[in-house]
Scaffold this motif. Structure first.
Motif, PDB file in Angstrom:
ATOM      1  N   MET A 142       5.993  22.537   7.798  1.00  0.00           N
ATOM      2  CA  MET A 142       4.546  21.399   8.505  1.00  0.00           C
ATOM      3  C   MET A 142       3.527  20.857   7.996  1.00  0.00           C
ATOM      4  O   MET A 142       3.200  19.792   8.383  1.00  0.00           O
ATOM      5  N   THR A 143       2.946  21.435   6.973  1.00  0.00           N
ATOM      6  CA  THR A 143       2.278  20.984   5.977  1.00  0.00           C
ATOM      7  C   THR A 143       2.682  19.688   5.283  1.00  0.00           C
ATOM      8  O   THR A 143       1.968  18.618   5.308  1.00  0.00           O
ATOM      9  N   ILE A 144       3.699  19.834   4.854  1.00  0.00           N
ATOM     10  CA  ILE A 144       4.699  18.949   4.094  1.00  0.00           C
ATOM     11  C   ILE A 144       4.752  17.450   5.042  1.00  0.00           C
ATOM     12  O   ILE A 144       4.604  16.402   4.686  1.00  0.00           O
ATOM     13  N   ILE A 145       5.365  17.703   6.186  1.00  0.00           N
ATOM     14  CA  ILE A 145       5.581  16.876   7.160  1.00  0.00           C
ATOM     15  C   ILE A 145       4.390  16.051   7.465  1.00  0.00           C
ATOM     16  O   ILE A 145       4.331  14.697   7.280  1.00  0.00           O
ATOM     17  N   ASN A 146       3.338  16.562   7.753  1.00  0.00           N
ATOM     18  CA  ASN A 146       2.005  16.126   8.235  1.00  0.00           C
ATOM     19  C   ASN A 146       1.362  15.275   7.125  1.00  0.00           C
ATOM     20  O   ASN A 146       0.752  14.202   7.448  1.00  0.00           O
ATOM     21  N   LEU A 147       1.134  15.992   5.897  1.00  0.00           N
ATOM     22  CA  LEU A 147       0.665  15.449   4.766  1.00  0.00           C
ATOM     23  C   LEU A 147       1.460  14.331   4.503  1.00  0.00           C
ATOM     24  O   LEU A 147       0.931  12.946   4.177  1.00  0.00           O
ATOM     25  N   ARG A 148       2.595  14.239   4.660  1.00  0.00           N
ATOM     26  CA  ARG A 148       3.696  13.171   4.148  1.00  0.00           C
ATOM     27  C   ARG A 148       3.416  11.981   4.977  1.00  0.00           C
ATOM     28  O   ARG A 148       3.242  10.631   4.702  1.00  0.00           O
ATOM     29  N   VAL A 149       3.212  11.985   6.524  1.00  0.00           N
ATOM     30  CA  VAL A 149       3.194  11.064   7.399  1.00  0.00           C
ATOM     31  C   VAL A 149       1.877  10.292   7.143  1.00  0.00           C
ATOM     32  O   VAL A 149       1.638   9.291   7.470  1.00  0.00           O
ATOM     33  N   ILE A 150       0.934  11.301   6.932  1.00  0.00           N
ATOM     34  CA  ILE A 150      -0.486  10.516   6.595  1.00  0.00           C
ATOM     35  C   ILE A 150      -0.478   9.418   5.422  1.00  0.00           C
ATOM     36  O   ILE A 150      -0.897   8.574   5.456  1.00  0.00           O
ATOM     37  N   GLN A 151       0.243   9.946   4.446  1.00  0.00           N
ATOM     38  CA  GLN A 151       0.281   9.146   3.435  1.00  0.00           C
ATOM     39  C   GLN A 151       1.137   7.990   3.694  1.00  0.00           C
ATOM     40  O   GLN A 151       0.456   6.683   3.077  1.00  0.00           O
ATOM     41  N   LEU A 152       2.193   7.954   4.357  1.00  0.00           N
ATOM     42  CA  LEU A 152       2.956   6.867   4.751  1.00  0.00           C
ATOM     43  C   LEU A 152       1.960   5.937   5.644  1.00  0.00           C
ATOM     44  O   LEU A 152       2.225   4.543   5.485  1.00  0.00           O
ATOM     45  N   ILE A 153       1.494   6.401   6.621  1.00  0.00           N
ATOM     46  CA  ILE A 153       0.635   5.515   7.470  1.00  0.00           C
ATOM     47  C   ILE A 153      -0.693   4.868   6.503  1.00  0.00           C
ATOM     48  O   ILE A 153      -0.813   3.601   6.890  1.00  0.00           O
ATOM     49  N   ALA A 154      -1.107   5.467   5.620  1.00  0.00           N
ATOM     50  CA  ALA A 154      -2.034   4.943   4.878  1.00  0.00           C
ATOM     51  C   ALA A 154      -1.492   3.760   4.066  1.00  0.00           C
ATOM     52  O   ALA A 154      -2.032   2.710   3.673  1.00  0.00           O
ATOM     53  N   MET A 155      -0.205   4.029   3.585  1.00  0.00           N
ATOM     54  CA  MET A 155       0.353   2.759   2.732  1.00  0.00           C
ATOM     55  C   MET A 155       0.649   1.705   3.560  1.00  0.00           C
ATOM     56  O   MET A 155       0.553   0.601   3.177  1.00  0.00           O
ATOM     57  N   THR A 156       1.129   1.948   4.715  1.00  0.00           N
ATOM     58  CA  THR A 156       1.412   0.930   5.752  1.00  0.00           C
ATOM     59  C   THR A 156       0.368  -0.088   6.011  1.00  0.00           C
ATOM     60  O   THR A 156       0.362  -1.198   6.267  1.00  0.00           O
ATOM     61  N   TYR A 157      -1.039   0.601   6.036  1.00  0.00           N
ATOM     62  CA  TYR A 157      -2.057  -0.358   6.367  1.00  0.00           C
ATOM     63  C   TYR A 157      -2.984  -0.774   4.945  1.00  0.00           C
ATOM     64  O   TYR A 157      -3.857  -1.332   4.724  1.00  0.00           O
ATOM     65  N   GLY A 158      -1.880  -0.724   3.661  1.00  0.00           N
ATOM     66  CA  GLY A 158      -2.353  -1.431   2.418  1.00  0.00           C
ATOM     67  C   GLY A 158      -3.121  -0.565   1.735  1.00  0.00           C
ATOM     68  O   GLY A 158      -3.820  -0.910   0.887  1.00  0.00           O
ATOM     69  N   TYR A 159      -3.156   0.770   1.844  1.00  0.00           N
ATOM     70  CA  TYR A 159      -3.924   1.700   1.045  1.00  0.00           C
ATOM     71  C   TYR A 159      -3.035   2.549   0.237  1.00  0.00           C
ATOM     72  O   TYR A 159      -2.374   3.618   0.895  1.00  0.00           O
ATOM     73  N   GLU A 160      -3.055   2.402  -0.865  1.00  0.00           N
ATOM     74  CA  GLU A 160      -2.607   3.174  -2.016  1.00  0.00           C
ATOM     75  C   GLU A 160      -2.996   4.433  -2.362  1.00  0.00           C
ATOM     76  O   GLU A 160      -4.191   4.671  -2.745  1.00  0.00           O
TER      77      GLU A 160
END
Length: 280
Positions: A142-160
Motif C-alpha cells: 500500500m505504501t508503494i501504491i500510494n507513493l507511486r500515484v503521488i509521483q505520477l500526479i506530480a508529473m502530470t502537472y509538470g513537476y519532475e
C-alpha cells in the motif's frame, strides 16, 4: 490577462475542499485514541523513539527512490507524456505538460488516480484472504501504491520528481495525505508555504517526516489485519468474502484519501504558479 473561467472554477472547488479540511472537528473517540497513542509511545525512551522514526523515514526515502528509478515508473512517465502529446504535439518533457489546460491535465491525472484506486482495491481483496505472507506484505504494497500515484500526479502537472526538492516535496505530500484528517490542515499549510520554492534544486526545509501523529495510519492497517484474521473463517464456498471486503474497502478508502489530497495540492500549486506568471 487572468485565469480562465474554468481555472477559477477549479480553484474554487479546491478552496471548498480546503474549508472542509479546516473545519473538521475530531470526535471524542479520535481524541481518546490520540492520547492513547501518545501515552503508549511516551513509555519508550526518547532515544528509542527517535531511532524508530529515523528508520521509518529512511525506509520511505529509499522506497521512494526505488519506485522513481523503476522501469515501471519510466514506462508510466512515457505514457503520461504520450497522453499529453494527444493534446499538444510539441510536448517532449514533463515540464512541458504545464502547457496543457486544467481540464486536459485533470483528465490525465484522473486516469492515474482511478487505476491506482483499483490497484488498492485489488490489493486489499488479496490481503483479505488472510494468508500470512499476503497480510505481511500489505503495508509495504500500500505504501508503494500510494507513493507511486503521488509521483505520477506530480508529473502530470509538470513537476519532475527526480530532483531533491521535488522528491522531498512529494514525500511531504504523502506524509500529509496519510495523516489523520484532524491533523492534515497543519501539513497543508506547510506545503502551501513552499509554493514558489520549486525553482530550488535542493530542499532546505525540515527533512523529518514521520512522528507520533502519523503512526495512526499504519496502526489502522494493523487493526485491519487483525479484523481480517477474525473474519477469515466466515467464508462462502471456501472464499472469505467478509474479510476480503474489509481489506478491499479499507485499502480503497486510504488511496482515495491520498489521491484526493495529492490531486488538490498539485492542482492548487499549478494554478497558483500560473496565476503568478500571469500577474507578472
Amino acid at each position: 490577462m487572468a485565469l480562465t473561467n474554468r481555472e477559477i472554477e477549479v480553484m474554487a472547488s479546491i478552496k471548498e475542499w480546503e474549508e472542509k479540511l479546516y473545519s473538521y472537528s475530531p470526535n471524542d473517540l479520535e481524541v481518546t485514541y490520540d492520547k492513547y497513542i501518545e501515552r503508549a509511545f511516551s513509555l519508550l525512551p526518547e532515544a528509542t523513539q527517535k531511532q524508530f522514526f529515523l528508520a521509518l523515514d529512511s525506509w520511505l526515502f529509499h522506497l521512494h527512490a526505488l519506485i522513481q528509478g523503476s522501469q515501471l515508473q519510466f514506462d508510466a512517465k512515457d505514457r503520461i507524456l504520450a497522453a499529453g502529446r494527444v493534446f499538444e504535439p510539441s510536448i517532449s518533457q514533463i515540464e512541458d505538460l504545464k502547457l496543457l489546460t486544467i481540464d486536459q491535465l485533470q483528465y490525465i491525472a484522473e486516469q492515474q488516480i482511478s487505476r491506482h484506486r483499483l490497484y488498492s482495491f485489488a490489493q486489499g481483496g488479496i490481503a483479505g484472504t488472510g494468508g500470512t505472507v499476503l497480510l505481511g506484505s500489505d503495508i509495504p504494497a500500500m505504501t508503494i501504491i500510494n507513493l507511486r500515484v503521488i509521483q505520477l500526479i506530480a508529473m502530470t502537472y509538470g513537476y519532475e520528481v527526480n530532483t531533491p526538492f521535488e522528491m522531498m516535496n512529494s514525500l511531504k505530500v504523502f506524509h500529509a495525505a496519510t495523516l489523520p484528517t484532524r491533523m492534515q490542515m497543519y501539513s497543508w499549510e506547510e506545503l502551501k508555504n513552499d509554493f514558489g520554492k520549486q525553482e530550488e534544486y535542493f530542499y532546505e526545509g525540515k527533512e523529518e517526516l514521520t512522528e507520533i501523529t502519523w503512526i495512526e495510519q499504519p496502526l489502522k492497517q494493523v487493526f485491519k489485519a487483525i479484523t481480517i484474521l477474525l473474519f477469515k473463517k466466515k467464508s462462502l464456498q471456501g472464499i472469505p468474502l467478509v474479510s476480503m471486503a474489509i481489506g478491499a474497502g479499507v485499502n480503497y478508502q486510504l488511496t482515495r484519501k491520498v489521491t484526493d489530497f495529492a490531486h488538490s495540492y498539485y492542482q492548487l500549486r499549478y494554478l497558483s504558479e500560473k496565476e503568478n506568471i500571469i500577474d507578472e
